[in-house]
Design an enzyme around this catalytic site. Structure first.
Site, mmCIF file in Angstrom:
data_model
loop_
_atom_site.group_PDB
_atom_site.id
_atom_site.type_symbol
_atom_site.label_atom_id
_atom_site.label_comp_id
_atom_site.label_asym_id
_atom_site.label_seq_id
_atom_site.Cartn_x
_atom_site.Cartn_y
_atom_site.Cartn_z
ATOM 1 N N HIS A 141 -4.172 -4.247 1.514
ATOM 2 C CA HIS A 141 -5.363 -3.508 1.969
ATOM 3 C C HIS A 141 -6.649 -4.194 1.501
ATOM 4 O O HIS A 141 -7.590 -3.534 1.067
ATOM 5 C CB HIS A 141 -5.350 -2.061 1.464
ATOM 6 C CG HIS A 141 -4.230 -1.223 1.996
ATOM 7 N ND1 HIS A 141 -4.383 -0.354 3.044
ATOM 8 C CD2 HIS A 141 -2.941 -1.116 1.613
ATOM 9 C CE1 HIS A 141 -3.230 0.263 3.282
ATOM 10 N NE2 HIS A 141 -2.337 -0.190 2.433
ATOM 11 N N ASN A 169 -2.589 6.791 4.825
ATOM 12 C CA ASN A 169 -2.631 5.841 5.940
ATOM 13 C C ASN A 169 -2.975 6.588 7.227
ATOM 14 O O ASN A 169 -3.050 7.820 7.229
ATOM 15 C CB ASN A 169 -1.270 5.153 6.109
ATOM 16 C CG ASN A 169 -1.067 3.992 5.140
ATOM 17 O OD1 ASN A 169 -2.028 3.413 4.638
ATOM 18 N ND2 ASN A 169 0.179 3.658 4.888
HETATM 19 C C1 HEM Z 1 5.816 2.083 -3.696
HETATM 20 C C2 HEM Z 1 4.993 1.976 -2.690
HETATM 21 C C3 HEM Z 1 3.613 1.415 -2.810
HETATM 22 C C4 HEM Z 1 3.054 0.610 -3.757
HETATM 23 C C5 HEM Z 1 3.715 0.041 -5.005
HETATM 24 C C6 HEM Z 1 1.677 0.371 -3.375
HETATM 25 C C7 HEM Z 1 0.787 -0.426 -4.060
HETATM 26 C C8 HEM Z 1 -0.509 -0.672 -3.696
HETATM 27 C C9 HEM Z 1 -1.427 -1.509 -4.411
HETATM 28 C C10 HEM Z 1 -1.099 -2.285 -5.672
HETATM 29 C C11 HEM Z 1 -2.605 -1.478 -3.756
HETATM 30 C C12 HEM Z 1 -3.872 -2.235 -4.126
HETATM 31 C C13 HEM Z 1 -4.722 -1.344 -4.981
HETATM 32 C C14 HEM Z 1 -6.021 -2.012 -5.394
HETATM 33 O O1 HEM Z 1 -5.983 -3.151 -5.869
HETATM 34 O O2 HEM Z 1 -7.080 -1.351 -5.268
HETATM 35 C C15 HEM Z 1 -2.447 -0.599 -2.645
HETATM 36 C C16 HEM Z 1 -3.449 -0.262 -1.776
HETATM 37 C C17 HEM Z 1 -3.339 0.754 -0.872
HETATM 38 N N1 HEM Z 1 -2.192 1.439 -0.530
HETATM 39 FE FE1 HEM Z 1 -0.399 1.241 -1.354
HETATM 40 N N2 HEM Z 1 1.420 1.034 -2.212
HETATM 41 C C18 HEM Z 1 2.572 1.686 -1.830
HETATM 42 C C19 HEM Z 1 2.745 2.487 -0.734
HETATM 43 C C20 HEM Z 1 1.720 3.013 0.000
HETATM 44 C C21 HEM Z 1 1.821 4.112 0.924
HETATM 45 C C22 HEM Z 1 3.119 4.870 1.249
HETATM 46 C C23 HEM Z 1 0.574 4.342 1.403
HETATM 47 C C24 HEM Z 1 0.084 5.383 2.366
HETATM 48 C C25 HEM Z 1 0.692 6.515 2.571
HETATM 49 C C26 HEM Z 1 -0.327 3.379 0.786
HETATM 50 C C27 HEM Z 1 -1.681 3.300 1.005
HETATM 51 C C28 HEM Z 1 -2.518 2.396 0.390
HETATM 52 C C29 HEM Z 1 -3.939 2.314 0.675
HETATM 53 C C30 HEM Z 1 -4.719 3.186 1.645
HETATM 54 C C31 HEM Z 1 -4.448 1.294 -0.116
HETATM 55 C C32 HEM Z 1 -5.885 0.821 -0.169
HETATM 56 C C33 HEM Z 1 -6.666 1.668 -1.154
HETATM 57 C C34 HEM Z 1 -8.140 1.332 -1.072
HETATM 58 O O3 HEM Z 1 -8.754 1.639 -0.028
HETATM 59 O O4 HEM Z 1 -8.671 0.741 -2.011
HETATM 60 N N3 HEM Z 1 0.404 2.587 -0.051
HETATM 61 N N4 HEM Z 1 -1.150 -0.130 -2.604
#
Ligand code: HEM
Length: 502
Positions: A56, A129
């Site tokens: 993202h 999401n």
């Molecule tokens: C075990 C599953 C998941 C892991 C380990 C994971 C991990 C991460 C990590 C490490 C980031 C970067 C965070 C940052 O540096 O700011 C991220 C961003 C993001 N993830 Fe996940 N994620 C997972 C599943 C999901 C799911 C299921 C969704 C939605 C339902 C999701 C939505 C997002 C969103 C929207 C961002 C961006 C946040 C922002 O706008 O700064 N992720 N994710």
């Protein structure tokens, strides 16, 4: 010469005589090492970038407000929902998953939908999401999944072979991949898409009753999407159409809005429903759990500084407030760790004190100490109270009244794989059957465009997954791929963009 009102200074506050000319031993050089302002200018430039988000990375944000329109206090004691008409400040960030910073906005991808609610009892982050489900149901698979979305280590290119190889080995992904390949895969801009919490969360009320909930932010602008052909033309003109659209909308007073709805399941019902209500690859049937209206989100301000408020925004599913909690969903559980860890790496120990993340209304009173960039006050208001428990009356103490009700869990510790009776096909089949002929045709052609470089054996493995969803689905995707294989000049897309059925 008239007095200068706004003098340029060094970072230490001293007025500067020039910001154009380096200090040299004569007009032809060389430079003098004592020209500290030049050294500092170059050093700052070298430190302007921080690591981009591991996923993202490409994102767009706005500030705005959430207003409660319906009473849900029987489900949650969270203060932000305490009365109709109550407003809470919100910071949003929407994103694509795979693209790096600067990637084209109009790529086919899932979109992130993050909201930070600055409530009076701390920040609640809804990190969702634009789809109600996800690709995998076990966090163990998440890093590998993301690897397939990023670049191949040798070619340094995106690899459709890796994507479909992985998905074909995870039939649970077919629900989400169907959404991704459908018209919804390229929203016109974030204002034209829904946001979903996707996971099951818990709400608990003032009487200590727990409910399982799913969150739906429904767009009031209506769904609108680009076909592949439209997106290609658009990207040829601008790679930043989302940023442009959001900036123009807000500047022109066309504030994007969403309506928040809940689906609510009483705690004990989770034991009797014929499916796992904590499986993020599944939706809850709306017939069984109808949408309950809660409030309205309006995003109406452009952040004054993108880096400060959007790049520095640190969303984490671990940020909950009294009345809102987690669920046993093992994906959600892993995210509770992963995001805060990512922020400590990307932004530093005290990321929660940065302007984008600092709670607005709550008193922030904790005993964490010192550390790099501890730029805010280093005590609890009483310099003697630097440990806890302590004897001091005015020192911060915990409040047992915000204790979450106990959660009954029983089970044997093990590494459970997918249960044999998990049905990965009925829900994607129901979704596929909702598509009209035009939507199905575009689905097939979007697949063909995405699968072009995929090897025959991997294609066959994915067709086998699709066949379990629907013979018609499998045949359509196979035919579109075959047509593309036999005519390399074919343009496998159409130009019209009807909105898919809700
Ligand atoms: C075990 C599953 C998941 C892991 C380990 C994971 C991990 C991460 C990590 C490490 C980031 C970067 C965070 C940052 O540096 O700011 C991220 C961003 C993001 N993830 Fe996940 N994620 C997972 C599943 C999901 C799911 C299921 C969704 C939605 C339902 C999701 C939505 C997002 C969103 C929207 C961002 C961006 C946040 C922002 O706008 O700064 N992720 N994710």
């Amino acid at each position: 010469m008239s007095e200068i009102k706004n003098r340029l200074t060094t970072t230490a506050g001293a007025p500067m005589p020039t910001n154009e000319h380096s200090q040299t031993a004569g007009p032809r050089g060389p430079l003098l090492l004592q020209d500290y302002q030049l050294l500092e200018k170059l050093a700052h430039q070298n430190r302007e970038r921080i690591p981009e988000r591991a996923v993202h990375a490409n994102g767009w944000g706005l500030e705005g407000i959430f207003t409660v329109t319906h009473d849900i206090t029987r489900y949650t004691r969270a203060k932000l929902f305490s009365e109709i008409g109550k407003t809470t400040d919100v910071l949003s960030r929407w994103s694509t998953v795979a693209g790096e910073q600067g990637a084209a906005d109009a790529e086919r991808d899932v979109r992130g939908f993050s909201l930070k609610f600055y409530t009076e009892e701390g920040n609640w982050d809804m990190v969702g999401n634009n789809t109600p489900v996800f690709f995998v149901r076990d966090a163990y698979k998440f890093p590998d999944f993301i690897r397939t979305q990023k670049r191949h280590p040798k070619t340094n290119l995106r690899s459709p072979e890796a994507m479909f190889d992985f998905w074909a080995a995870q039939p649970e992904s077919v629900h989400q991949v169907t959404i991704l390949m459908s018209d919804r895969g390229i929203p016109v801009n974030p204002s034209h898409m829904n946001g979903y919490g996707s996971h099951t969360f818990s709400f608990w009320n003032a009487d200590g009753e727990r409910f399982w909930v799913k969150l739906h932010f429904k767009t009031q602008q209506g769904h609108a999407h680009h076909t592949n052909a439209e997106a290609e033309r658009l990207i040829g003109k601008t790679r930043e159409n989302y940023q442009e659209d959001l900036y123009n909308m807000v500047n022109e007073g066309r504030f994007p809005k969403w309506t928040l709805f809940l689906q609510v399941m009483p705690e004990r019902e989770a034991e009797t429903v014929p499916y796992n209500p904590f499986d993020v690859t599944k939706v809850w049937p709306h017939a069984d759990y109808p949408l309950i209206e809660v409030g309205e989100l309006e995003m109406n301000r452009i952040p004054e500084n993108y880096f400060q408020m959007v790049e520095n925004a640190a969303y984490s599913p671990s940020n909950v407030v009294p009345g809102i909690g987690f669920s046993p969903d093992k994906m959600l559980q892993a995210r509770i760790f992963s995001y805060a860890d990512a922020h400590r790496y990307r932004l530093g120990t005290h990321y929660e004190a940065l302007p984008a993340n600092a709670p607005k209304a709550a008193d922030v009173n904790h005993y964490h100490k010192d550390g790099s960039m501890r730029f805010f006050r280093n005590d609890t208001g009483n310099p003697d109270a630097y440990y806890e428990p302590n004897q001091y009356e005015n020192a911060p103490v915990a409040d047992p009244s915000v204790q979450e009700p106990p959660l009954t869990i029983s089970g044997d510790a093990d590494r459970y794989g997918n249960a044999q009776d998990v049905d990965d096909y009925t829900q994607p089949r129901a979704l596929f059957n909702l598509f009209d002929d035009g939507q199905k045709q575009r689905l097939y052609e979007n697949y063909a465009a995405a699968m072009g470089p995929v090897s025959k054996p991997v294609k066959e493995r994915w067709y086998a997954v699709l066949a379990k969803v629907s013979a018609e689905y499998e045949a359509g995707v196979r035919a579109a791929n075959d047509a593309l294989d036999s005519d390399v000049n074919a343009v496998p897309v159409t130009d019209d963009t009807p909105v898919p059925a809700e």
